[in-house]
Design a protein around this motif. Sequence first.
Motif, PDB file in Angstrom:
ATOM      1  N   SER A   1      -7.629  11.238  14.952  1.00 37.85           N
ATOM      2  CA  SER A   1      -8.018  10.664  13.663  1.00 37.85           C
ATOM      3  C   SER A   1      -7.114   9.498  13.302  1.00 37.85           C
ATOM      4  O   SER A   1      -7.584   8.473  12.803  1.00 37.85           O
ATOM      5  N   VAL A   2      -5.808   9.659  13.540  1.00 38.62           N
ATOM      6  CA  VAL A   2      -4.896   8.556  13.245  1.00 38.62           C
ATOM      7  C   VAL A   2      -5.314   7.322  14.034  1.00 38.62           C
ATOM      8  O   VAL A   2      -5.402   6.205  13.507  1.00 38.62           O
ATOM      9  N   LYS A   3      -5.597   7.525  15.284  1.00 34.70           N
ATOM     10  CA  LYS A   3      -5.984   6.429  16.164  1.00 34.70           C
ATOM     11  C   LYS A   3      -7.234   5.734  15.631  1.00 34.70           C
ATOM     12  O   LYS A   3      -7.319   4.515  15.628  1.00 34.70           O
ATOM     13  N   LYS A   4      -8.204   6.553  15.185  1.00 35.39           N
ATOM     14  CA  LYS A   4      -9.429   5.955  14.661  1.00 35.39           C
ATOM     15  C   LYS A   4      -9.134   5.112  13.432  1.00 35.39           C
ATOM     16  O   LYS A   4      -9.645   4.006  13.291  1.00 35.39           O
ATOM     17  N   LEU A   5      -8.296   5.649  12.545  1.00 34.29           N
ATOM     18  CA  LEU A   5      -7.988   4.899  11.329  1.00 34.29           C
ATOM     19  C   LEU A   5      -7.291   3.589  11.660  1.00 34.29           C
ATOM     20  O   LEU A   5      -7.446   2.595  10.961  1.00 34.29           O
TER      21      LEU A   5
ATOM     22  N   LEU B   1      -1.179  10.662   9.097  1.00 38.26           N
ATOM     23  CA  LEU B   1      -2.612  10.711   8.841  1.00 38.26           C
ATOM     24  C   LEU B   1      -2.927  10.377   7.389  1.00 38.26           C
ATOM     25  O   LEU B   1      -3.797   9.550   7.096  1.00 38.26           O
ATOM     26  N   ILE B   2      -2.196  11.011   6.481  1.00 37.95           N
ATOM     27  CA  ILE B   2      -2.405  10.722   5.059  1.00 37.95           C
ATOM     28  C   ILE B   2      -2.184   9.238   4.787  1.00 37.95           C
ATOM     29  O   ILE B   2      -3.000   8.562   4.167  1.00 37.95           O
ATOM     30  N   GLY B   3      -1.043   8.745   5.319  1.00 36.81           N
ATOM     31  CA  GLY B   3      -0.710   7.343   5.081  1.00 36.81           C
ATOM     32  C   GLY B   3      -1.737   6.407   5.675  1.00 36.81           C
ATOM     33  O   GLY B   3      -2.095   5.393   5.068  1.00 36.81           O
ATOM     34  N   ALA B   4      -2.217   6.753   6.880  1.00 36.56           N
ATOM     35  CA  ALA B   4      -3.200   5.879   7.519  1.00 36.56           C
ATOM     36  C   ALA B   4      -4.465   5.836   6.683  1.00 36.56           C
ATOM     37  O   ALA B   4      -5.091   4.778   6.533  1.00 36.56           O
ATOM     38  N   ALA B   5      -4.823   6.984   6.094  1.00 37.08           N
ATOM     39  CA  ALA B   5      -6.048   7.026   5.306  1.00 37.08           C
ATOM     40  C   ALA B   5      -5.915   6.148   4.074  1.00 37.08           C
ATOM     41  O   ALA B   5      -6.753   5.269   3.828  1.00 37.08           O
TER      42      ALA B   5
ATOM     43  N   GLY C   1      -3.688   3.862   3.546  1.00 38.54           N
ATOM     44  CA  GLY C   1      -3.379   2.497   3.967  1.00 38.54           C
ATOM     45  C   GLY C   1      -4.646   1.740   4.315  1.00 38.54           C
ATOM     46  O   GLY C   1      -4.821   0.579   3.945  1.00 38.54           O
ATOM     47  N   ARG C   2      -5.566   2.413   4.986  1.00 39.46           N
ATOM     48  CA  ARG C   2      -6.826   1.768   5.343  1.00 39.46           C
ATOM     49  C   ARG C   2      -7.644   1.476   4.087  1.00 39.46           C
ATOM     50  O   ARG C   2      -8.254   0.408   3.965  1.00 39.46           O
ATOM     51  N   LEU C   3      -7.593   2.428   3.168  1.00 38.10           N
ATOM     52  CA  LEU C   3      -8.275   2.232   1.890  1.00 38.10           C
ATOM     53  C   LEU C   3      -7.704   1.001   1.194  1.00 38.10           C
ATOM     54  O   LEU C   3      -8.446   0.153   0.685  1.00 38.10           O
ATOM     55  N   PHE C   4      -6.390   0.904   1.200  1.00 37.92           N
ATOM     56  CA  PHE C   4      -5.707  -0.243   0.590  1.00 37.92           C
ATOM     57  C   PHE C   4      -6.161  -1.535   1.256  1.00 37.92           C
ATOM     58  O   PHE C   4      -6.479  -2.526   0.593  1.00 37.92           O
TER      59      PHE C   4
ATOM     60  N   LEU D   1      -1.713   1.209   9.572  1.00 31.84           N
ATOM     61  CA  LEU D   1      -0.433   1.424  10.267  1.00 31.84           C
ATOM     62  C   LEU D   1       0.733   1.367   9.289  1.00 31.84           C
ATOM     63  O   LEU D   1       1.606   2.249   9.272  1.00 31.84           O
ATOM     64  N   ILE D   2       0.728   0.341   8.446  1.00 31.33           N
ATOM     65  CA  ILE D   2       1.851   0.193   7.513  1.00 31.33           C
ATOM     66  C   ILE D   2       1.849   1.330   6.495  1.00 31.33           C
ATOM     67  O   ILE D   2       2.907   1.872   6.140  1.00 31.33           O
ATOM     68  N   GLY D   3       0.653   1.723   6.064  1.00 32.08           N
ATOM     69  CA  GLY D   3       0.565   2.853   5.136  1.00 32.08           C
ATOM     70  C   GLY D   3       1.075   4.129   5.771  1.00 32.08           C
ATOM     71  O   GLY D   3       1.814   4.898   5.140  1.00 32.08           O
ATOM     72  N   ALA D   4       0.707   4.356   7.039  1.00 27.65           N
ATOM     73  CA  ALA D   4       1.157   5.559   7.731  1.00 27.65           C
ATOM     74  C   ALA D   4       2.677   5.590   7.800  1.00 27.65           C
ATOM     75  O   ALA D   4       3.315   6.601   7.479  1.00 27.65           O
ATOM     76  N   ALA D   5       3.265   4.454   8.194  1.00 30.12           N
ATOM     77  CA  ALA D   5       4.720   4.392   8.274  1.00 30.12           C
ATOM     78  C   ALA D   5       5.341   4.654   6.916  1.00 30.12           C
ATOM     79  O   ALA D   5       6.294   5.436   6.788  1.00 30.12           O
ATOM     80  N   SER D   6       4.783   4.027   5.863  1.00 26.64           N
ATOM     81  CA  SER D   6       5.376   4.170   4.532  1.00 26.64           C
ATOM     82  C   SER D   6       5.291   5.607   4.049  1.00 26.64           C
ATOM     83  O   SER D   6       6.239   6.128   3.450  1.00 26.64           O
ATOM     84  N   GLN D   7       4.145   6.241   4.276  1.00 28.40           N
ATOM     85  CA  GLN D   7       3.983   7.616   3.809  1.00 28.40           C
ATOM     86  C   GLN D   7       5.004   8.527   4.491  1.00 28.40           C
ATOM     87  O   GLN D   7       5.703   9.304   3.839  1.00 28.40           O
TER      88      GLN D   7
END
Lengths: 635, 635
Positions: free
Chosen positions: A331-335, A377-381, A383-386, A407-413
């Motif tokens: 899922s992370v990869k897809k996001l 995963l949470i961050g990627a979700a 982050g993609r929304l952002f 990616l940046i959202g995932a890292a930040s989360q």
Amino acid sequence: ANDDPCSLDYDTTENVIHQREEARRKSWDVYKVQAARWFVALLIGIFTGLIASFIDYMPCAAGSGIPQIKCYLNGVKVPRVVRIKTLFAKVIGVIGAVAGGLAVGKEGPMIHSGAVVAAGVSQGRSTSLGFDFHIFEYFHTDTEKRDFVSGGAAAGVAAAFGAPVGGLLFSLEEGASFWNQNLAWRAFFCSMVSTFTLNIVQSYIKNSPWDLSNPGLINFGSFDNLGYNGIEILIIMVVGLLGGLFGALFNFLNHKITLFRTRYLYPRWAQVLEAVLVAVITATFGFCSIVINNDCKPMVESRDEMQVQFFCPDGYYSSSTNLFFDTPEASVKKLFHQPIGSFEASTLGIYTLGYFLLACWTYGLSVPSGLFIPSLLIGAAWGRLFGMGLQYVVPDAKWADPGKYALIGAASQLGGIVRMTISLTVIIMEATGNISLGLPIMLALICAKWCGDFVGQKLGCGHGIYDMHIQMASVPILDWEPPHLSEKIHAPKVMSHPVTVFRMHESVGRIVDLLKKEIHNGFPVVDHYDPDEPQVWIENPDFYKLQQRLKMSDFRDNYPRYPPIHHISISPQERNYTVNLEPFMNTAPYTVHVTASLPRIFRLFRGLGLRHLVIVDGDNLVLGMVTRKDLARYR
Amino acid sequence: ANDDPCSLDYDTTENVIHQREEARRKSWDVYKVQAARWFVALLIGIFTGLIASFIDYMPCAAGSGIPQIKCYLNGVKVPRVVRIKTLFAKVIGVIGAVAGGLAVGKEGPMIHSGAVVAAGVSQGRSTSLGFDFHIFEYFHTDTEKRDFVSGGAAAGVAAAFGAPVGGLLFSLEEGASFWNQNLAWRAFFCSMVSTFTLNIVQSYIKNSPWDLSNPGLINFGSFDNLGYNGIEILIIMVVGLLGGLFGALFNFLNHKITLFRTRYLYPRWAQVLEAVLVAVITATFGFCSIVINNDCKPMVESRDEMQVQFFCPDGYYSSSTNLFFDTPEASVKKLFHQPIGSFEASTLGIYTLGYFLLACWTYGLSVPSGLFIPSLLIGAAWGRLFGMGLQYVVPDAKWADPGKYALIGAASQLGGIVRMTISLTVIIMEATGNISLGLPIMLALICAKWCGDFVGQKLGCGHGIYDMHIQMASVPILDWEPPHLSEKIHAPKVMSHPVTVFRMHESVGRIVDLLKKEIHNGFPVVDHYDPDEPQVWIENPDFYKLQQRLKMSDFRDNYPRYPPIHHISISPQERNYTVNLEPFMNTAPYTVHVTASLPRIFRLFRGLGLRHLVIVDGDNLVLGMVTRKDLARYR
Ligand SMILES: Nc1ncnc2c1ncn2[C@@H]1O[C@H](COP(=O)(O)OP(=O)(O)OP(=O)(O)O)[C@@H](O)[C@H]1O
Ligand SMILES: Nc1ncnc2c1ncn2[C@@H]1O[C@H](COP(=O)(O)OP(=O)(O)OP(=O)(O)O)[C@@H](O)[C@H]1O
Ligand SMILES: [Mg+2]
Ligand SMILES: [Mg+2]
């Protein structure tokens, strides 16, 4: 008492027995020990890599264990944490229970495995498995073991993410409390070997033997050259701050849940029930949200992943199902990588919220679990929304790429939850094979850390989640620096007194009585040794012989589980014998004057990794005793 | 005496004055200091980045300075090393002298600049430039300054190579002797900011403002996805071993040359002459080797670099000229990236040999210079040669790519000379933007280090070149670990005795006399303070007032250049006054018992960064004194 965490001692006891042994060492021995250290590092790397190849085939092997390893490296032994039994027990017990798809990751198990492997291999034996090769006996000390364990933790991260440098940095930033160049080199070597081993095994599994371009267990797919420009710096900082905010919230919620759990859910059955409940809710949530908000997209021929139809009209596939019912890594990869327009905003929103709450509940469950993948995963979700939001606002900007922001959202989360910066940057760089986004990720992580610390402090839990759990378990861990404003606190307030001491020539009875009470582990020996005074030898020839024959190896062979005092029976007559403690005592223990301030005591204690520190007055008379627990009271 | 290296003290003196100040500190002050630390880190990053943008336009700004910074971080102050004057003097003096194209690099100057900037900014003033902002006064201590300097060094490397993580690791692996999480975070921040600043400035210079994809000063061009396979691992290890061998040879030769130079070339004019000689020979060598071995290749239209005809027939260009007369960075890039068949084996052979000898001669010249680029250049040349050899042996193998082997050779050669592994791996990964070759480079570097250490030991100089130069300058630097087999050495052999001590109430005459001799910088104060005993105050009201008025800020304002004792004149009458030393003495200095072994003393000294350690007997009477110089005698 056996379950209490107790301290490790990184200071060598310089007693007569030790000195006698040292006097016999040749420079050849030194080289042998050094060679053995590198050899052990090699073994640790290989075994950790092998375990990693194996873990890939059981979705959730063992629990996180990161807080425990952190404590161990700080100098507190949480009982049984580095035993092989622990690992096995976890593997077996957990494997069935969490097949239901809890929000868990596998980096925790890997780090723990690496540490256990290191503790086992470096000792050249395992009491649990019942073998002893009688090699590496020199490594039967807390110091050596700790060094190897930090190497093992590094190897674990390296194998989990294919990130050898990241692994080393993780071990340094989060774990190791003592930095040393040689230690770092060996840890680096461990990481490297473990990554190589995993790669080799995986190349065989994937039927292209010796094609070593396989990264670690978890792989986020490589990004094409992603650029960024000046305007984005500000946006990236905002994402970082959001990550810090959500991270602090996550920790806060998790804190409350954990408190509730320790208060009301202590029976074993309640914990099992909770785990099952979480699994059921996780599955239900996924299903319900798909039913409510089915996000149908036209099928694309070329893509090689499965596209499930699931309630969608013919020729369409359900992108929610795609997200909810795949493995978290996928899922992370897809996001990260799916083209613009693959997900609806509403899907991502529901997913973020639900997964946030579930992950929050799951971490700390009696089914312990890694945290990295869920956080990413949470961050990627979001982050993609952002990123999708950005695209909506500035539709022409080519840089507003949802994948990049995922990616940046995932890292930040993740950064907001664990509050690491350096190692996380490198791990993400290595796991995505992309260096050009290094700077923005760094920036986002630093912002996430600052914001997380700040908001966390307001909410009453200002640390990363690992430290939070360590504090909640009230493990006496010592921070890097003395607490603020502690210069006003001086030794008399910190130390315990009166101190239980032994005399140089002590009666066997008193020694046995004191040791049987088993409340303290260290005792100052107070009489001064006077060469003119006739020495009182022990009358019993057996005792005498015993004392003469005690060698360092007697201590080493039993390390770290010495025979308890209860197993020794003493006759009433023997109780009156006198034992000369001189050969066993440390002749030059570290002491500090009673006027010393807390920071001074702290630095001495922390810098040298002590277990006991004796407080003396100007005439060198013992006034008090300071241990880790006394210092840990001040935060 | 002013030119002797002297020690830094990382231990706070806990005297009454200090305590008085600490008692007044509020938690608000703590936050202020912390905020100031981050702010200073920001400034260091910005200024270092700016200097980097500037240095790019002067081929060789300042000397290497790496050994000096290493000493500073270890706790030895080489005089004037972190003064702004030093930097300017070097910039101005060197700029003309080396325009002739010596074998030098610019990472040395950058690291040194970073450190100087850090020392300057963190103090908020510069005596050389004659301003004092009266801010950051809290940072006027050795500890704070050292922390900032290690951040500055990290920022320097980061800017030089566009490698923020590499910069941090460089500062940790080579420099910083004390690891601390907060320190590492700040150093990381410095590196990041400096890379950003450089990028922003460069984006303006290159007329694409705010396009931040510019890497650091030195850029080796990015590699396309280079794979590698199992067979290559062995070959890569061979390259690593070769790098170690050549590195050890390099150091050995450089050692001999440096010895010769210090023995026979001490007059200033001889040194200048030597520098000119080297410049002339460098130019002549390039010219001659082109004349002898002109390597003509058909011109290629598409390539955008210059293709000089130089003695070649029409339609051909001279690839030797291409290599010899471009900037070193450009030559490295060519060796990495030009297609197969761009260079003749003979050209590369001559180039390697000639450049090896010249670089060896140049490093340590009174025109000091960086070492990274020359080493990379040598390694790239023989690495490419090696790759060409491989292609000759296995012509069908697609993996035998000369450019790839040039990269690995370059890394190995540099690794063999400086013996770094971790930071070098990351620097090279970041500077080439390529992660997939990370593991092979690591492997090559570890092999290079091992082989270099081994061969070096046989040749009599077993350390990296920086450590070698530090040892040759006989700077009392302390290693990470106590020397081998030193457990047999005990305090009485290490310490100086008798010790010059002060009494608690000491006559002014004796104090002044002792300080005027200026051989020691620390004195134990031996009378015990007895609250019942009437205190002997100083009669002279001026003295008395002075003593009452002394505040921590009096010490801070003069840090690090206190007014010398010679400037104080004392009348014969004043000599008889008694001064109460109590407010100035450290009430709880670290002491150790006389039975302590050398490793124990070493760990205490090194772990806490002490300057003086007092050796006491069982009754706490002073028996001896141990300083850094006493410990550095044992290696
Ligand atoms: N010999 C002693 N005499 C008096 N008090 C002591 C002595 N040793 C330890 N203490 C005090 O007892 C308290 C608990 O000690 P603690 O359990 O930390 O020490 P320990 O048992 O020796 O080491 P640990 O349990 O960490 O392995 C502390 O406050 C400590 O200061
Ligand atoms: N108070 C003292 N009394 C006697 N010997 C001392 C005293 N202080 C230092 N020494 C000895 O003098 C020698 C040189 O001292 P050293 O120069 O290292 O100390 P320092 O001058 O106090 O510090 P530094 O020069 O490193 O700043 C050492 O062998 C040291 O042990
Ligand atoms: Mg205890
Ligand atoms: Mg001196």
